[in-house]
Design an enzyme around this catalytic site. Structure first.
Site, mmCIF file in Angstrom:
data_model
loop_
_atom_site.group_PDB
_atom_site.id
_atom_site.type_symbol
_atom_site.label_atom_id
_atom_site.label_comp_id
_atom_site.label_asym_id
_atom_site.label_seq_id
_atom_site.Cartn_x
_atom_site.Cartn_y
_atom_site.Cartn_z
ATOM 1 C CG ASP A 271 28.547 40.619 38.501
ATOM 2 O OD1 ASP A 271 29.002 39.792 37.678
ATOM 3 O OD2 ASP A 271 28.151 40.111 39.491
ATOM 4 C CG ASP B 260 31.872 40.203 34.355
ATOM 5 O OD1 ASP B 260 31.827 40.805 33.426
ATOM 6 O OD2 ASP B 260 31.015 39.725 34.891
ATOM 7 C CG ASP C 297 49.480 44.408 37.987
ATOM 8 O OD1 ASP C 297 50.662 44.294 38.217
ATOM 9 O OD2 ASP C 297 48.657 44.913 38.665
ATOM 10 C CG ASP D 293 52.982 42.987 42.007
ATOM 11 O OD1 ASP D 293 52.236 44.056 42.398
ATOM 12 O OD2 ASP D 293 53.524 42.237 42.676
ATOM 13 C CD GLU E 206 53.900 47.812 44.000
ATOM 14 O OE1 GLU E 206 53.033 48.328 44.811
ATOM 15 O OE2 GLU E 206 54.108 46.855 43.722
ATOM 16 C CG HIS F 42 45.480 47.701 43.776
ATOM 17 N ND1 HIS F 42 46.263 48.244 42.783
ATOM 18 C CD2 HIS F 42 46.065 46.469 44.148
ATOM 19 C CE1 HIS F 42 47.531 47.776 42.601
ATOM 20 N NE2 HIS F 42 47.242 46.562 43.507
ATOM 21 C CG ASP F 43 48.271 47.885 46.676
ATOM 22 O OD1 ASP F 43 47.666 46.815 46.806
ATOM 23 O OD2 ASP F 43 49.500 47.999 45.970
#
Ligand code: GLC
Length: 573
Positions: A41, A49, A118, A220, A277, A350-351
């Site tokens: 950040d 960001d 993505d 995705d 994915e 991230h999952d």
């Protein structure tokens, strides 16, 4: 502990006539996945960001990353942290501007790093103008852009399908007096791919990013885009009387026609890679999906990350850990793309929970666990994907209440576990083990407050262990997880046997050791990793030749020490 032994550069091992079938830039690089919200950040907003990513490009270059996959940075209400998109060709103001994105692409390119976007094309946000129009009546221009169905005669949802985050996959819309389908959250209505206008709009958005110079796409939840011709109730699979939408809609026949059109209209003719994915595609089906005759360059399939579960991913339905199941899944994937296609190797994203906890449920030193997985990641055949913080050995968090968790699926799975009869404490233990928030805590840069991620209040608290696990400390420590990653990525990129050598699993029945060989020409590399926290005996004479790298300072004897990982190279006749 002393530093690991020096890494051979690999140049000395190039053998005349070694088959070099892997010739694309993305086959011989490491991809690094960034969760922008948690990476860096620069404004003090508490949210990462795009400029924060640009500021860390030298760190990523030094690590050895050749491509950065960013999870969605488009405008979004952030119900599912960006996987609910309200404008496919914009940038979320939380993350910056389109100019920041262009600068990131250009600065990355200067360092020979490509940016990968993505594409979330199974669904949009319910705040997307397309959906707002679609839901406004049954006869507007976009009325058929989403999946609308009438209620059952009793007014209930059209089918008993459960969304992937829990609860019904249908939500009633009073304006249309109809239900809409959402494979994921209520705020993520599924797009109707049968409508050619929908497909054209989605392809145009992807081409917009290609024109901006991106180096590829991660696509995705792509296995859900084709829905069955007839929508029917399924046999309930849990106490809520519902069946997972995954069972009813994943990988429906006809899906490949849509995807070949996607390839023709977007991917063909560009020097990019695509990775889909693909929960629900079996290894046997891989040749239809990847390679020259398939659609994507690579496919993320799920078998190896679902090893702790009976089937699917109901967090309460766990089975005892077995290394042979993990090895079997990885070997099957290697076999699936041995002749045609290519494989994306990953342990985290991230999952998923942090791999040092997830793949070592019986514990052990997490630094050694991280090096053990790094060794497998970098020596299997395929393109390695590293998730932010994995290269530091970041670990799970363990918060005391379900309210502390942000992740929408953690809440859904918690509720489902309660319905299944588990106590709140048991339901929370499933969340501890598998919550996606484990991977979404701020990146640990240094020892300053909030791990150096922000000067404000982070949107998710930093893991308290940032005082010891952080990039600044690990950069100075030649025995750190980060230093090990740098060495083994270099080895991966410079040793041609690791790029294209044929994979063969060794010691397949061993419940402690994962071992395999890679062979090309007259060179053979053997990886051996002890996944247990006890010593593990090796067969006599198993490791031959030169030790290229290892997670302990010195070479093993006839046993691998707890969590030890080694890579040997030898000449074969
Ligand atoms: C994919 C994403 C996940 C997201 C879901 C819905 O599985 O990786 O983060 O929640 O799709 O878009």
């Amino acid at each position: 502990m002393l530093a690991t032994s020096p890494v051979a550069t690999g140049e000395a091992h190039i053998t005349k006539g070694t088959p070099m079938k892997a010739t694309k830039w993305w086959q011989n690089t490491a991809v690094y996945q960034i969760y922008p919200k948690s990476f860096n950040d620069t404004t003090g907003s508490g949210t990462g960001d795009l400029r924060g990513i640009t500021a860390k490009l030298d760190y990523l270059k030094d690590l050895g990353a050749g491509a950065l996959w960013l999870t969605p940075v488009y405008p979004s209400p952030m119900v599912d942290n960006g996987y609910d998109i309200s404008d496919y060709t914009g940038i979320n103001p939380q993350f910056g501007t389109l100019a920041d994105m262009e600068e990131l692409i250009a600065e990355a390119k200067r360092r020979d790093i490509r940016i990968v976007m993505d594409l979330v094309y199974n669904h949009s946000s319910d705040q997307h103008p397309w959906f707002i129009e679609s839901k406004s009546s049954r006869n507007n221009a976009k009325s058929d852009w989403y999946i609308w169905r009438d209620a059952k005669p009793d007014g209930s949802a059209p089918t008993n399908w459960r969304g992937i985050f829990g609860g019904s996959a249908w939500t009633y819309c009073a304006e249309r007096e109809q239900y809409y389908l959402h494979t994921f959250a209520e705020a993520q209505p599924d797009l109707n791919w049968e409508n050619p206008e929908v497909r054209a709009a989605l392809f145009a958005a992807a081409n917009f990013w290609l024109d901006k110079g991106v180096g590829g796409f991660r696509i995705d939840a792509i296995t859900y885009i084709k829905k069955p011709a007839v929508f029917e109730d399924g046999t309930p699979d849990a106490a809520d009387g519902m069946v997972s939408v995954h069972t009813m809609t994943a990988n429906t026949p006809g899906i490949l026609d849509f995807l070949h059109e996607f390839r023709r209209e977007v991917f063909d003719g560009h020097d990019i890679f695509t990775v889909g994915e693909a929960n629900g595609v079996s290894v046997a089906e891989l040749p239809d999906w990847v390679g020259e005759n398939g659609v994507f360059s690579m496919l993320f399939e799920f078998a190896h990350v679902l090893v702790p579960y009976e089937e699917g991913e109901c967090w309460s339905k766990m089975i005892p850990w077995k290394l042979t199941k993990l090895k079997g899944a990885l070997s099957a994937s290697q076999a699936g793309v041995a002749k045609e296609g290519w494989y994306p190797i990953y342990f985290e994203n991230h999952d998923r929970a942090r791999s040092v906890n997830y793949f070592f449920p019986n514990g052990g030193d997490t630094r050694l666990a991280a090096k053990a997985l790094a060794t497998v990641l970098m020596t299997l055949r395929g393109t390695p994907f590293i998730y932010e913080g994995e290269e530091l050995g970041m670990t799970n968090v363990r918060w005391d209440t379900i309210e502390s968790y942000d992740d929408i699926s953690s809440h859904g799975q918690y509720e489902l576990a309660l319905k299944e009869g588990f106590s709140p404490a048991e339901a929370l233990s499933f969340v501890h083990f598998n919550s996606r928030d484990n991977a979404r805590t701020p990146m640990q840069w240094n020892t300053s407050e909030h791990a150096g991620f922000t000067t404000g209040t982070p949107w998710l608290p930093a893991n308290e262990n940032y005082h010891t696990i952080n990039a600044a400390a690990e950069e100075k420590d030649e025995d750190s997880v980060l230093s090990y990653y740098k060495q083994i990525i270099r080895l991966r990129k410079t040793n041609p046997v690791l790029l294209s050598g044929v994979y063969e699993e060794l010691l397949a029945d061993n419940e402690q050791i994962y071992a395999f060989s890679r062979t090309a020409g007259n060179r053979r590399i053997v990886t051996a990793v002890n996944f247990s926290a006890e010593e593990a005996a090796l067969p006599a004479g198993f490791l031959k030749g030169v030790r290229l790298i290892g997670s302990y300072a010195d070479a093993p004897s006839t046993v691998l020490r707890p969590l030890e990982a080694v890579v040997y190279e030898e000449e074969v006749k």
